[in-house]
Design a protein around this motif. Structure first.
Motif, PDB file in Angstrom:
ATOM      1  N   ILE A 132       0.865  -1.178   0.000  1.00 42.98           N
ATOM      2  CA  ILE A 132       0.000   0.000   0.000  1.00 42.98           C
ATOM      3  C   ILE A 132       0.896   1.220   0.000  1.00 42.98           C
ATOM      4  O   ILE A 132       1.599   1.478   0.974  1.00 42.98           O
TER       5      ILE A 132
ATOM      6  N   THR B 246       0.142   4.514  -0.578  1.00 44.33           N
ATOM      7  CA  THR B 246      -0.480   5.834  -0.466  1.00 44.33           C
ATOM      8  C   THR B 246       0.314   6.784   0.425  1.00 44.33           C
ATOM      9  O   THR B 246       0.489   7.954   0.104  1.00 44.33           O
ATOM     10  N   TYR B 247       0.780   6.272   1.560  1.00 45.28           N
ATOM     11  CA  TYR B 247       1.446   7.169   2.521  1.00 45.28           C
ATOM     12  C   TYR B 247       2.948   7.225   2.303  1.00 45.28           C
ATOM     13  O   TYR B 247       3.545   8.293   2.371  1.00 45.28           O
ATOM     14  N   ARG B 248       3.564   6.077   2.028  1.00 45.53           N
ATOM     15  CA  ARG B 248       5.002   6.030   1.843  1.00 45.53           C
ATOM     16  C   ARG B 248       5.443   6.984   0.733  1.00 45.53           C
ATOM     17  O   ARG B 248       6.434   7.704   0.860  1.00 45.53           O
TER      18      ARG B 248
ATOM     19  N   LEU C  80      11.465   5.718   7.413  1.00 45.09           N
ATOM     20  CA  LEU C  80      10.450   4.707   7.080  1.00 45.09           C
ATOM     21  C   LEU C  80      11.060   3.574   6.254  1.00 45.09           C
ATOM     22  O   LEU C  80      10.811   2.389   6.518  1.00 45.09           O
TER      23      LEU C  80
END
Lengths: 174, 435
Positions: A76, A78-80, A91
């Protein structure tokens, strides 16, 4: 230095990918021959079901490193993808450390499984009596290549590079 | 640890790990490992080896790479190109023109493909440039392809159905056959929606779609040949009991290669790309399943899975209230996670509950596939939308999202239909499976 490491990791993954691809081809041929010989000539190879299972094991685990290298594992993003600078680096480090940890742990137990089968001489219960350490060793080796690939990526990340500048956000295949 | 703590821990871990951008396969496995270590100490991890081995050494799952290979060869060798043109000639006379052809072409391609993304890519590659040139409105065009592509997993063969069957120990044959009628119903519902929508707003479709003569229709029939042959071979041999799904998949892959060779389109490039892509997709899917099995083992071993089932059953909810809650959960999960991950992540917890509530396992498998289809077209993580947007020549994602939305509603309509008439799913498998 990181460039050499990346080249080595690329080559290792490419070789593993070729072996993994050969397993796909062998599996297709084996099962096709089994169906044809059984339905047309009433002769079974007796080993097609069993061997194709082993080939799937080899294909899956030897394919792990090339799949990682080609951005095949789904995530996923979206945030990374939004993070920049130090936050992104932190991260990436966390992600790679976690992944290395899991891969090492899993591979440790894959080696134990294969070595136990070797020591005890465990064979399959099918007619072929295949020594189970052979397919299980494929798993263990594939796991080791995955660990190596993750470590190579970790070094690149630590050196301030992007571990997957090339990889797409999501796998287009499935 | 009590089971409530285990479940909270797992949920929290998964949310953090998966949203961080860690690869999903790793995230599932790590959550399982953490729970096992906290619950029973490092000694419990000695099961990791056997779990990985027993999960992957499977004749049923062998059909996954074989079906993927078949689809890849058809797509890359261009066996489906002529077929799309035939569909265009046959169905553009219907109101909605080539939009209707898209749905029919997707439905038929779905019968040789087990993946919704491959189906959307196969039809979208040919359809999008052609239809934009002809002046079709883009939103409904993109929607018809993103949604039509999801038929790939409802109409057999179907990779998610194989995985479901392997995980809950149901028959792949029965699931495949159970998907046939819902797949046809879903296609008809999509076509009905296009018909109504274009009737209300005729401007969406170019007017000059000429009448098609029967001579043209017959002339176009040849393009259907290779596809028809493959469908007969694969589905026919499963249906009649000549071959297991794995064997049918191998024969299908070999036949696709043979047909490409005959058409002189099987180049070295096609071969290498098809095999490489098969390796990538298979590894991705199977490593997710391994991770999910580790997590599943942790949930079963700690007793959390059983305790939750007992708790939910003890609440005495009506089964349809329970069903509605599960559907809402899947709609939500489908937005943020890909379909296969969503399925393997939820099955260890939800499957015992669903069975305890008296739902048929085959029927629930089809419901789950429809929820995965919906997940393929709901933002932000909808794989089919990514594919169509990638083929759109740089149009914004919002056009794909808004175009797909009504089709998502139609999927829920089909879900309601098979809930009121479960025979749509269960009738064929009980009457037609020979073995």
């Amino acid at each position: 230095m990181t460039r050499t490491l990346t080249t080595v990791a690329d080559r290792v993954a490419a070789v593993a990918g070729v072996v993994s691809g050969a397993a796909v081809v062998a599996m297709t041929a084996l099962v096709t021959v089994e169906v044809l010989s059984r339905d047309l000539f009433n002769v079974s190879t007796l080993i097609a079901d069993e061997m194709s299972g082993y080939l799937l094991v080899a294909l899956t685990f030897l394919g792990l490193a090339p799949t990682l290298r080609n951005g095949g594992f789904i995530r996923i993003d979206t945030y990374r993808a939004r993070l920049r600078g130090r936050a992104r680096l932190a991260l990436e480090l966390a992600i790679h450390l976690l992944a290395v940890g899991y891969a090492v742990l899993l591979d440790w137990y894959l080696w134990r499984l294969a070595l136990d089968a070797w020591r005890l001489g465990t064979t399959s219960i099918q007619v072929s009596r295949t020594p189970l350490w052979i397919p299980q060793m494929c798993m263990a080796v594939g796991g080791l290549l995955l660990v190596f690939d993750l470590l190579a990526r970790l070094v690149v990340v630590l050196a301030g590079g992007s571990a997957d500048g090339d990889a797409p956000a999501t796998s287009p295949e499935l | 640890m009590s089971w409530e703590v285990v479940l909270l821990l797992v949920t929290g871990l998964l949310v953090v790990l998966l949203l961080s951008g860690l690869w999903i396969a790793f995230g599932l496995g790590i959550a399982g490992v953490v729970v096992l270590v906290l619950w029973g100490g490092p000694a419990t991890l000695s099961t990791l080896g056997p779990i990985a081995w027993n999960t992957v050494e499977s004749f049923v799952l062998t059909s996954v790479p074989l079906f993927i290979l078949m689809g890849e060869v058809i797509l890359r060798a261009g066996l489906s190109d002529g077929f799309y043109r035939s569909m265009g000639v046959w169905f553009r006379g219907l109101r909605g023109g080539l939009l209707q052809s898209n749905i029919v072409a997707c439905a038929i391609f779905a019968a040789v493909s087990g993946s919704s993304v491959a189906t959307a890519a196969a039809i979208g590659t040919v359809a999008i440039p052609e239809m934009i040139k002809r002046g079709y409105e883009r939103k409904i065009l993109f929607g018809s392809l993103a949604a039509g592509g999801t038929l790939g997993i409802l109409i057999p063969p179907s990779i998610p159905m194989i995985i479901y069957a392997a995980l809950v120990e149901q028959s792949v044959e029965r699931l495949f056959i159970a998907g046939v009628l819902p797949g046809i119903v879903m296609s008809l519902v999509f076509m009905a929606y296009i018909w109504v929508h274009v009737t209300l707003r005729p401007g969406l479709v170019p007017t000059e779609e000429a009448r098609v003569t029967w001579a043209e229709r017959l002339g176009a029939a040849a393009g259907v040949g290779p596809m028809a042959l493959l469908i007969l071979l694969v589905l026919g041999s499963i249906w009649l009991g000549y071959a297991t799904p794995t064997e049918a998949a191998a024969v299908g892959a070999s036949a696709a290669i043979g047909l490409s060779l005959l058409a002189r389109r099987f180049t070295w490039r096609v071969f290498v790309d098809s095999v490489a892509s098969t390796v990538r997709t298979t590894c991705m899917v199977l490593f997710i399943i391994v991770g999910a099995q580790v997590l599943s083992y942790a949930l079963v071993r700690t007793g959390a899975s059983r305790a939750l089932t007992a708790w939910v059953v003890g609440m005495g909810l009506s089964r349809w209230v329970l069903f509605a809650i599960i559907i809402l959960l899947y709609v939500f999960l489908g937005c943020i996670i890909d379909g296969v991950s969503m399925m393997v992540l939820t099955l260890p917890i939800l499957y015992p509950i669903v069975v305890a509530a008296g739902f048929d396992p085959i029927w629930f498998g089809i419901v789950l596939v429809i929820m995965i289809e919906l997940g393929g077209i709901t933002p932000p993580v909808g794989l089919n939308m990514f594919v169509i947007q990638g083929l759109s020549g740089g149009r914004p994602m919002s056009e794909v999202v808004w175009g797909s939305l009504p089709f998502g509603v139609m999927m829920l309509v089909v879900l309601v239909l098979i809930s009121f008439f479960p025979e749509l799913v269960t009738w064929l498998p009980t009457h037609l499976v020979r073995r």
